[in-house]
Write an enzyme that holds these catalytic residues in place. Structure first.
Site, PDB file in Angstrom:
ATOM      1  CD  GLU A 159     -10.627 -89.505 -21.490  1.00 50.12           C
ATOM      2  OE1 GLU A 159      -9.620 -90.201 -21.252  1.00 50.12           O
ATOM      3  OE2 GLU A 159     -11.764 -90.003 -21.598  1.00 50.12           O
TER       4      GLU A 159
ATOM      5  CB  CYS B 151      -2.065 -86.973 -19.228  1.00 46.47           C
ATOM      6  SG  CYS B 151      -2.350 -86.837 -20.985  1.00 46.47           S
TER       7      CYS B 151
HETATM    8  P1  NAP Z   1      -6.923 -79.967 -12.654  1.00 53.43           P
HETATM    9  O1  NAP Z   1      -6.330 -79.286 -11.500  1.00 53.43           O
HETATM   10  O2  NAP Z   1      -7.793 -81.145 -12.408  1.00 53.43           O
HETATM   11  O3  NAP Z   1      -7.718 -78.848 -13.475  1.00 53.43           O
HETATM   12  C1  NAP Z   1      -8.348 -79.147 -14.692  1.00 53.43           C
HETATM   13  C2  NAP Z   1      -9.459 -78.162 -14.917  1.00 53.43           C
HETATM   14  O4  NAP Z   1     -10.471 -78.378 -13.934  1.00 53.43           O
HETATM   15  C3  NAP Z   1      -9.033 -76.717 -14.795  1.00 53.43           C
HETATM   16  O5  NAP Z   1      -9.708 -75.947 -15.757  1.00 53.43           O
HETATM   17  C4  NAP Z   1      -9.513 -76.372 -13.388  1.00 53.43           C
HETATM   18  O6  NAP Z   1      -9.755 -75.011 -13.205  1.00 53.43           O
HETATM   19  C5  NAP Z   1     -10.804 -77.145 -13.340  1.00 53.43           C
HETATM   20  N1  NAP Z   1     -11.350 -77.357 -11.998  1.00 53.43           N
HETATM   21  C6  NAP Z   1     -10.703 -77.362 -10.804  1.00 53.43           C
HETATM   22  N2  NAP Z   1     -11.568 -77.609  -9.804  1.00 53.43           N
HETATM   23  C7  NAP Z   1     -12.802 -77.743 -10.371  1.00 53.43           C
HETATM   24  C8  NAP Z   1     -14.102 -78.007  -9.870  1.00 53.43           C
HETATM   25  N3  NAP Z   1     -14.345 -78.187  -8.581  1.00 53.43           N
HETATM   26  N4  NAP Z   1     -15.119 -78.075 -10.748  1.00 53.43           N
HETATM   27  C9  NAP Z   1     -14.911 -77.910 -12.069  1.00 53.43           C
HETATM   28  N5  NAP Z   1     -13.699 -77.653 -12.595  1.00 53.43           N
HETATM   29  C10 NAP Z   1     -12.652 -77.591 -11.762  1.00 53.43           C
HETATM   30  O7  NAP Z   1      -5.792 -80.462 -13.690  1.00 53.43           O
HETATM   31  P2  NAP Z   1      -4.610 -79.617 -14.297  1.00 53.43           P
HETATM   32  O8  NAP Z   1      -3.594 -79.376 -13.245  1.00 53.43           O
HETATM   33  O9  NAP Z   1      -5.147 -78.454 -15.036  1.00 53.43           O
HETATM   34  O10 NAP Z   1      -4.051 -80.623 -15.393  1.00 53.43           O
HETATM   35  C11 NAP Z   1      -3.170 -81.652 -15.101  1.00 53.43           C
HETATM   36  C12 NAP Z   1      -3.895 -82.973 -14.984  1.00 53.43           C
HETATM   37  O11 NAP Z   1      -4.593 -83.231 -16.198  1.00 53.43           O
HETATM   38  C13 NAP Z   1      -2.964 -84.137 -14.792  1.00 53.43           C
HETATM   39  O12 NAP Z   1      -3.533 -85.017 -13.860  1.00 53.43           O
HETATM   40  C14 NAP Z   1      -2.921 -84.776 -16.176  1.00 53.43           C
HETATM   41  O13 NAP Z   1      -2.569 -86.146 -16.172  1.00 53.43           O
HETATM   42  C15 NAP Z   1      -4.319 -84.560 -16.642  1.00 53.43           C
HETATM   43  N6  NAP Z   1      -4.437 -84.636 -18.096  1.00 53.43           N
HETATM   44  C16 NAP Z   1      -5.064 -85.706 -18.637  1.00 53.43           C
HETATM   45  C17 NAP Z   1      -5.158 -85.825 -20.007  1.00 53.43           C
HETATM   46  C18 NAP Z   1      -5.840 -87.015 -20.642  1.00 53.43           C
HETATM   47  O14 NAP Z   1      -6.145 -86.962 -21.833  1.00 53.43           O
HETATM   48  N7  NAP Z   1      -6.096 -88.079 -19.898  1.00 53.43           N
HETATM   49  C19 NAP Z   1      -4.628 -84.832 -20.824  1.00 53.43           C
HETATM   50  C20 NAP Z   1      -4.015 -83.736 -20.228  1.00 53.43           C
HETATM   51  C21 NAP Z   1      -3.928 -83.648 -18.861  1.00 53.43           C
HETATM   52  P3  NAP Z   1      -8.721 -74.110 -12.357  1.00 53.43           P
HETATM   53  O15 NAP Z   1      -7.486 -74.054 -13.169  1.00 53.43           O
HETATM   54  O16 NAP Z   1      -9.422 -72.801 -12.259  1.00 53.43           O
HETATM   55  O17 NAP Z   1      -8.532 -74.788 -11.039  1.00 53.43           O
END
Ligand code: NAP
Length: 525
Positions: A296, A330
């Site tokens: 997601e 999001c």
């Molecule tokens: P993110 O940077 O993509 O990080 C999400 C998770 O992925 C974190 O736990 C991060 O860990 C981990 N991660 C990073 N690089 C990775 C890799 N190479 N392999 C596996 N895991 C990895 O997103 P965010 O900044 O936390 O959250 C914001 C984003 O989430 C926005 O784009 C928002 O729209 C989206 N979102 C979507 C929904 C939905 O339901 N569609 C809901 C909420 C948020 P680290 O923190 O250690 O980097």
């Protein structure tokens, strides 16, 4: 592994959403102040990893900071090494046969117990969210309420799916279909709903009979730690889950690529989600399944304001959707698409609303907005604001707000072209782009002119236009005459189209299917 067949013996009352705490009541304000004081006294503590049923120290720390006061450390967390991450997934794989044989009724009971504990400590969890995620009181409380809802809702769903409705009976046979869990999975949540999304994805996987490795966001590891403590207190077996704190870029690939990983449940940005999807698709030596990926991802959500709309309601809905939790949802509205006939009038109504929003420390209930999550988030958002000043007309905000934390003013940029970066790219901060549409059909065209498709809203009094929006506004969650944030478990199953993800519909009636596989059994009589 027929664990999912045994239905819970206890009839469960109908699901009801957890009520939000009413902070206008003096006794609730007092209780929240006490919770903040209590949690404040625990800030800066050290936390060990929980991997393969035991605690681990590595001496390599991840410090999480309070975004409202960046000099304040919320928690110090030992970070997982590659070796520990490998152990986490291999132990989850080894323990899966045992956990998957636990009767579904027991797993349902455990999920409900988690909900009970969260209810009892709701204000403490609210306070952790205020300090670590920079959520205002109501936003924090909504997050914790949603976490409770997920536990209650998925418990009921598992209860139902453990006794699935019968299949067609062939003459001379007894025919049935049962649901089995998948295996060892990796749960990767974002920081913006650090309890609700973490709890929702984790409980769904566990209650379905899977073992999991939780890789929490590096921005909010303390909340993840607190949730892990609740899982253990509720009685989830020590080896049913690991909490593998550490940078996604360091341990993420290993967890995703490991041949014993059966599924990955991810919520986060588009780029990370696509990377996970790609890495998971490649079979590794010793792997005997196609990994399932639920991803997601981001949004570029729009609200259409029609010439036949209640403009006061629309201005309120746009402001709430764009600036609630500083635009870091999001589902946040980052594009307002306004019919040219009411464009100026709408902006006149929106501007004072936005300028009246008070920005400051999240723990002070007088503030409408807290900080953004980190220095790097503030830098990225500020760069978008600077680019936006050249892509449109600055109407409100546009600068840093209070000192000492990662504060930004709520910002409105009008007259933005639909091809502009601030109209197309997810900013994930308190920045709204406003664009003029010729008419309602043009507005729908502009709303759909994005690679995302998560949420959207339409303000109009015209039934025919509402019908057209239902038909043509291509988003997973569409709202009519209300804000585009605030999805409720059970009522608004959540998930998006296109680059917003796999449309898993969290909090929906079929969500648990992502964590199960069906087995058909035909017995000749
Ligand atoms: P993110 O940077 O993509 O990080 C999400 C998770 O992925 C974190 O736990 C991060 O860990 C981990 N991660 C990073 N690089 C990775 C890799 N190479 N392999 C596996 N895991 C990895 O997103 P965010 O900044 O936390 O959250 C914001 C984003 O989430 C926005 O784009 C928002 O729209 C989206 N979102 C979507 C929904 C939905 O339901 N569609 C809901 C909420 C948020 P680290 O923190 O250690 O980097």
């Amino acid at each position: 592994m027929m664990s999912t067949q045994a239905a819970s013996s206890r009839p469960l009352p109908e699901f009801r959403n957890q009520a939000f705490t009413d902070f206008s009541r003096p006794e609730n304000r007092k209780a929240m102040e006490a919770a903040l004081a209590h949690v404040r006294s625990e800030l800066g503590r050290e936390y060990e990893l929980w991997i393969a049923g035991a605690r681990h120290k590595t001496g390599d720390f991840l410090d999480s900071v309070n975004p409202s006061h960046y000099s304040e450390i919320v928690g110090r967390h030992h970070k997982a090494t590659h070796e520990l991450a490998r152990r986490a997934i291999e132990d989850a794989y080894a323990y899966f046969p045992e956990w998957s044989r636990t009767p579904a009724s027991s797993r349902v009971e455990l999920a409900l117990r988690v909900a009970e504990i969260l209810k009892k400590r709701k204000l403490d969890f609210d306070a952790w969210l205020v300090f670590e995620a920079g959520k205002t009181w109501p936003e924090a409380d909504a997050d914790v309420s949603e976490a409770i809802d997920f536990c209650e809702y998925y418990a009921r769903q598992m209860h139902r799916m453990s006794a699935p409705p019968g299949v067609v009976q062939m003459p001379g046979e007894r025919d049935e279909m049962v649901y089995l869990p998948l295996g060892a999975g990796v749960i990767i949540p974002p920081w913006n709903f650090p309890l609700a999304i973490l709890a929702g994805m984790s409980i769904a996987a566990l209650v379905a009979g899977n073992t999991i490795v939780i890789k929490p966001s590096s921005e909010t590891p303390t909340i993840a730690q607190k949730f892990a403590e609740v899982l253990l207190e509720a009685g989830f077996p020590a080896r049913s889950f690991s909490l593998c704190t550490g940078s996604g870029s360091v341990v993420g690939d290993l967890l995703v690529e490991h041949p014993k990983t059966r599924f990955v449940s991810f919520t986060g940005s588009r780029d990370v989600g696509l990377r996970i999807n790609e890495l998971a698709a490649k079979p590794r030596k010793g792997q005997i399944w196609i990994k399932r990926v639920v991803a997601e991802m981001g949004g570029k959500d729009a609200i259409i304001v029609d010439r036949e709309a209640d403009l006061d309601a629309a201005a309120l809905g746009v402001a709430q959707s764009a600036y609630g939790y500083q635009g870091q949802k999001c589902s946040a509205c980052s594009r307002a698409i306004v019919d040219q006939a009411v464009y100026d009038e709408f902006l006149d109504k929106l501007k004072p609303r936005v300028e009246a929003l008070k920005v400051g420390p999240a723990e002070d209930p007088a503030n409408d907005m807290g900080p953004v999550i980190s220095a790097s988030a503030r830098k990225t958002i500020s760069e978008y604001i600077e680019a936006g000043k050249n892509e449109g007309r600055l109407i409100a905000g546009g600068a840093d707000a209070a000192p000492g934390g990662y504060y930004l003013e709520p910002t409105v940029i009008a007259d933005v072209d639909s091809k502009a970066r601030i109209f197309q790219e997810e900013i994930f901060g308190p920045v709204l782009a406003v664009t003029k549409a010729r008419d309602f059909d043009h507005a729908l065209e502009l709303a759909n002119d994005t690679e995302y498709g998560l949420t959207g809203a339409v303000y109009t009094r015209n039934r025919e236009k509402i019908r057209r929006a239902k038909d043509r506004f291509f988003v997973g969650n569409l709202y009519i005459n209300r804000k585009c944030t605030g999805a409720m478990v059970g009522a608004h199953p959540f998930g998006g189209f296109n680059m917003s993800g796999t449309d898993s519909k969290a909090g929906g009636p079929d969500y648990l299917l992502q964590f199960l596989q069906a087995k058909s059994i035909a017995e000749k009589l």
